[in-house]
Design an enzyme around this catalytic site. Structure first.
Site: not given
Ligand code: NAP
Length: 347
Positions: A17, A43, A135, A165, A220, A249
């Site tokens: 995201v 990171s 989403c 994803s 949700k 989706h």
């Molecule tokens: P992702 O690809 O796993 O990325 C997670 C991100 O959060 C990475 O940048 C990670 O950093 C960072 N992170 C994790 N723990 C952290 C911490 N303690 N402090 C600071 N940064 C931290 O996940 P994503 O798909 O982008 O999703 C992120 C959020 O958006 C989730 O809550 C998810 O439920 C929500 N979301 C996702 C989607 C989707 O379609 N993917 C849709 C709606 C909502 P590092 O790379 O350094 O580990």
């Protein structure tokens, strides 16, 4: 006096995201001042390209927001990190638009889809936080709203076909490695992000189960729909399924309305609805014009609707098939659309 440029911080900037936020900010020419990127210790030292420049990714900590004058935070670092860091950013004066599940049902935090309830954005002032819906909820409610406005939706039965994803970058790796492992007949399947093998499989579980047998993802979809639509009477019966698709989706949505409708009018309403694109020409020789499908919507902004037909088994029944890019309209784009309204009307 109105600012010309806004300082933006991205929490979770290295995630799926987070990276989409950067792409969309650039595409839509967001009036950006300074840009701050934050992620976890994994990171530390990474750099991200943006508009021809490179930005250093900072490790998120308690002091991250001090003396930076950040106006808007786009947050997607997972629910646990957001619960801690979003209020800290809000306390330093930034308005946080949060993609995680943590604040969505907080009565003092608006839950917003710009095509559906943009007027709720003004409620951000209580906590300086706005929540982005899940989403699977976003893509269901965008086409539902114009139907509800005219015919009042009483009940929805939805089955989702959700891409990997939606569970983040590690989940995409898991599908990739399982698929190539099976094709090349090497390596065992080690499910980590998913409860069982996801390659060549469909999993009737997204997130953890609650005591009543529904998953958190399904709950949700029920609660968020009622909050966004300001209607606790709408009944939602969801089954959320993970499918071995990388992006996008799909949702089969069965709708019962209070008032009777003509199917041609539903098609007309949907084709005029903001954020919706109707692809529904089942006899067309061009497959892209027959109905929408996941592989065709990756990178697209709109919510695509097809297979629009009456459900003859109930009074006032309707079936539609809804597809959208979950990382884009289901997350990053929706948040940036909120940010655009926020800076235009409230900051
Ligand atoms: P992702 O690809 O796993 O990325 C997670 C991100 O959060 C990475 O940048 C990670 O950093 C960072 N992170 C994790 N723990 C952290 C911490 N303690 N402090 C600071 N940064 C931290 O996940 P994503 O798909 O982008 O999703 C992120 C959020 O958006 C989730 O809550 C998810 O439920 C929500 N979301 C996702 C989607 C989707 O379609 N993917 C849709 C709606 C909502 P590092 O790379 O350094 O580990």
């Amino acid at each position: 006096m109105k600012k010309e440029r806004y300082n933006v911080g991205i929490l979770g900037a290295t995630g799926l995201v987070g990276r989409e936020f950067l792409d969309i900010l650039e595409e839509r020419n967001f009036p950006l001042g300074d840009l701050f990127l934050f992620a976890s210790e994994n990171s530390a030292g990474e750099r991200a390209p943006f508009k021809g420049k490179e930005y250093m990714v900072e490790v998120l900590n308690e002091n991250s927001f001090k003396k930076k004058n950040i106006d808007v935070i786009l947050s997607s670092p997972g629910a646990s990190a957001s619960s801690k860091f979003s209020p800290l950013a809000a306390g330093e004066g930034a308005v946080v638009i949060d993609n995680t599940s943590y604040f969505r049902m907080d009565p003092d935090v608006p839950l917003v889809i710009p095509e559906v309830n943009p007027e709720d954005i003004k409620l951000f002032k209580k906590k300086n936080i706005i929540a982005n819906p899940n989403c699977s909820t976003i893509q269901m409610v965008v086409p539902l709203k114009p139907i509800h406005d005219k015919y009042r939706v009483k009940r929805i039965v939805v089955s989702s076909y959700q891409s990997v994803s939606g569970a983040g970058k590690k989940a995409m790796d898991e599908l990739f490695y399982q698929t190539t492992g099976i094709i090349n007949a090497k390596g065992d399947i080690y499910p980590e992000k998913f409860p069982v093998q996801v390659a060549f499989n469909c999993i009737p579980q997204i997130d953890a189960f609650s005591e009543d047998g529904y998953t958190k993802e399904e709950i949700k979809m029920i609660k968020e729909t009622q909050k966004i639509m300001h209607d606790k009477e709408i009944r939602v019966s969801p089954t959320a399924i993970r499918v071995p698709v990388f992006f996008g989706h799909g949702e089969s949505v069965n709708i019962e309305t209070e008032k009777p409708f003509e199917i041609q009018d539903i098609k007309k309403i949907l084709s005029k609805a903001p954020g919706v694109k109707v692809v529904d020409d089942i006899t067309n020789q061009d497959p892209d014009k027959r109905y929408p499908f996941q592989a065709g919507v990756a990178g697209e902004d709109d919510v695509y609707v097809g297979r629009i037909r009456k459900d003859f088994s109930v009074e006032n029944g309707l079936n539609i098939w809804v597809v959208a890019d979950n990382v884009r309209k289901g997350a990053a784009l929706n948040a940036i659309q909120i940010a655009e309204i926020l800076i235009r009307e409230y900051l």
